[in-house]
Scaffold this motif. Sequence first.
Motif, PDB file in Angstrom:
ATOM      1  N   HIS A  18       5.064   2.982   6.946  1.00 50.52           N
ATOM      2  CA  HIS A  18       5.230   1.996   5.875  1.00 50.52           C
ATOM      3  C   HIS A  18       4.039   2.003   4.921  1.00 50.52           C
ATOM      4  O   HIS A  18       4.184   1.671   3.741  1.00 50.52           O
ATOM      5  CB  HIS A  18       5.453   0.592   6.453  1.00 50.52           C
ATOM      6  N   THR A  19       2.853   2.405   5.414  1.00 52.80           N
ATOM      7  CA  THR A  19       1.691   2.519   4.530  1.00 52.80           C
ATOM      8  C   THR A  19       1.894   3.646   3.530  1.00 52.80           C
ATOM      9  O   THR A  19       1.661   3.489   2.326  1.00 52.80           O
ATOM     10  CB  THR A  19       0.415   2.766   5.352  1.00 52.80           C
ATOM     11  N   LEU A  20       2.347   4.797   4.020  1.00 56.54           N
ATOM     12  CA  LEU A  20       2.618   5.925   3.125  1.00 56.54           C
ATOM     13  C   LEU A  20       3.719   5.584   2.127  1.00 56.54           C
ATOM     14  O   LEU A  20       3.618   5.906   0.936  1.00 56.54           O
ATOM     15  CB  LEU A  20       3.014   7.152   3.946  1.00 56.54           C
ATOM     16  N   ASN A  21       4.766   4.920   2.602  1.00 55.13           N
ATOM     17  CA  ASN A  21       5.871   4.557   1.709  1.00 55.13           C
ATOM     18  C   ASN A  21       5.420   3.589   0.626  1.00 55.13           C
ATOM     19  O   ASN A  21       5.847   3.682  -0.530  1.00 55.13           O
ATOM     20  CB  ASN A  21       7.020   3.945   2.517  1.00 55.13           C
ATOM     21  N   PHE A  22       4.555   2.651   1.011  1.00 50.41           N
ATOM     22  CA  PHE A  22       4.058   1.681   0.036  1.00 50.41           C
ATOM     23  C   PHE A  22       3.241   2.383  -1.048  1.00 50.41           C
ATOM     24  O   PHE A  22       3.397   2.099  -2.242  1.00 50.41           O
ATOM     25  CB  PHE A  22       3.210   0.625   0.737  1.00 50.41           C
ATOM     26  N   ILE A  23       2.369   3.308  -0.631  1.00 51.69           N
ATOM     27  CA  ILE A  23       1.550   4.036  -1.606  1.00 51.69           C
ATOM     28  C   ILE A  23       2.437   4.872  -2.524  1.00 51.69           C
ATOM     29  O   ILE A  23       2.199   4.968  -3.735  1.00 51.69           O
ATOM     30  CB  ILE A  23       0.510   4.909  -0.881  1.00 51.69           C
ATOM     31  N   LYS A  24       3.489   5.475  -1.959  1.00 48.69           N
ATOM     32  CA  LYS A  24       4.414   6.262  -2.776  1.00 48.69           C
ATOM     33  C   LYS A  24       5.092   5.409  -3.841  1.00 48.69           C
ATOM     34  O   LYS A  24       5.412   5.887  -4.932  1.00 48.69           O
ATOM     35  CB  LYS A  24       5.478   6.909  -1.888  1.00 48.69           C
ATOM     36  N   GLU A  25       5.316   4.136  -3.523  1.00 49.30           N
ATOM     37  CA  GLU A  25       6.009   3.253  -4.459  1.00 49.30           C
ATOM     38  C   GLU A  25       5.124   2.804  -5.620  1.00 49.30           C
ATOM     39  O   GLU A  25       5.638   2.442  -6.681  1.00 49.30           O
ATOM     40  CB  GLU A  25       6.542   2.023  -3.716  1.00 49.30           C
ATOM     41  N   ILE A  26       3.809   2.811  -5.421  1.00 48.30           N
ATOM     42  CA  ILE A  26       2.939   2.286  -6.477  1.00 48.30           C
ATOM     43  C   ILE A  26       2.220   3.387  -7.251  1.00 48.30           C
ATOM     44  O   ILE A  26       1.461   3.086  -8.176  1.00 48.30           O
ATOM     45  CB  ILE A  26       1.900   1.290  -5.906  1.00 48.30           C
ATOM     46  N   THR A  27       2.438   4.649  -6.893  1.00 46.07           N
ATOM     47  CA  THR A  27       1.787   5.730  -7.630  1.00 46.07           C
ATOM     48  C   THR A  27       2.663   6.975  -7.620  1.00 46.07           C
ATOM     49  O   THR A  27       3.476   7.172  -6.711  1.00 46.07           O
ATOM     50  CB  THR A  27       0.409   6.064  -7.030  1.00 46.07           C
ATOM     51  N   GLN A  28       2.479   7.803  -8.631  1.00 46.24           N
ATOM     52  CA  GLN A  28       3.188   9.073  -8.718  1.00 46.24           C
ATOM     53  C   GLN A  28       2.330  10.238  -8.234  1.00 46.24           C
ATOM     54  O   GLN A  28       2.759  11.391  -8.278  1.00 46.24           O
ATOM     55  CB  GLN A  28       3.612   9.331 -10.174  1.00 46.24           C
ATOM     56  N   LYS A  29       1.133   9.940  -7.766  1.00 48.81           N
ATOM     57  CA  LYS A  29       0.259  11.009  -7.297  1.00 48.81           C
ATOM     58  C   LYS A  29       0.854  11.693  -6.068  1.00 48.81           C
ATOM     59  O   LYS A  29       1.431  11.030  -5.203  1.00 48.81           O
ATOM     60  CB  LYS A  29      -1.126  10.444  -6.941  1.00 48.81           C
ATOM     61  N   PRO A  30       0.724  13.011  -5.976  1.00 45.49           N
ATOM     62  CA  PRO A  30       1.198  13.709  -4.775  1.00 45.49           C
ATOM     63  C   PRO A  30       0.360  13.315  -3.565  1.00 45.49           C
ATOM     64  O   PRO A  30      -0.844  13.058  -3.684  1.00 45.49           O
ATOM     65  CB  PRO A  30       1.012  15.188  -5.126  1.00 45.49           C
TER      66      PRO A  30
END
Length: 238
Positions: free
Chosen positions: A111-123
């Motif tokens: 869920h931490t990775l998913n949250f970061i994916k939702e707030i940024t477009q960085k790979p």
Amino acid sequence: MLSIVSRRTMASFHADKFQIHCYMDYKQHHCVDEVYQFDSIEKFDFMDYNTMREHDTDYVLLLDEVNSIMWHSLNGMKTASKFRLEFIHKLAQIIDRAYCVIASDADIMAHTLNFIKEITQKPIVLYVNQFQQKLPQLVNIYESQNDFINEIEREMRTVHNLITLGKPVHRTFFCCSDRNGKFEQEIVEPLIKRFGSTHCLKYTCEEGDKLTLNDCNNLWIHKFVFTSPSIVYGIDCN
């Protein structure tokens, strides 16, 4: 460099180790080359950053104990509850404008990775450290708090008897909790009363002389040492 952590004690640690400023030491002009606790990232000033960009390269962002940082964004603490959306928006801005982002933790949950994916477009590149330290001693896991307390008391009584008899003691008793409140009230204080404050040392954010840590190998001899995470940065069950 810009660093964001979940606890104030960790902020002081980063400031010392990375030779950057700590947000608690400055009242204004917060910018890069500084470490912030997540609850205080609103202090980061993009206007100051934009002014200095012509003389500076983009910053590297370090998110240490990133799981804890994400939890701070969801918990019910007073500051986070009041400014939750502002904090998340500022975090997204800081991540997007960084040259490089390094996020680390003993365990990084999905869920931490998913949250970061939702707030940024960085790979995102996930690196899993496969190193496993083989401890020289077994680790006991107690299901009962009473069993745990009894074991601590037996260990302390053994050491206390050796000290009383003037016999050599070749070990130091060290007990750390990942929380202060109830652990201190229900376990630490009763044990200190039982064995006496002369032989006990306690380190929390409010108590204990932190300067003595520089000579702990000598000052902790024949002592029972109890600490909260003020001197150790969390407990990792791994």
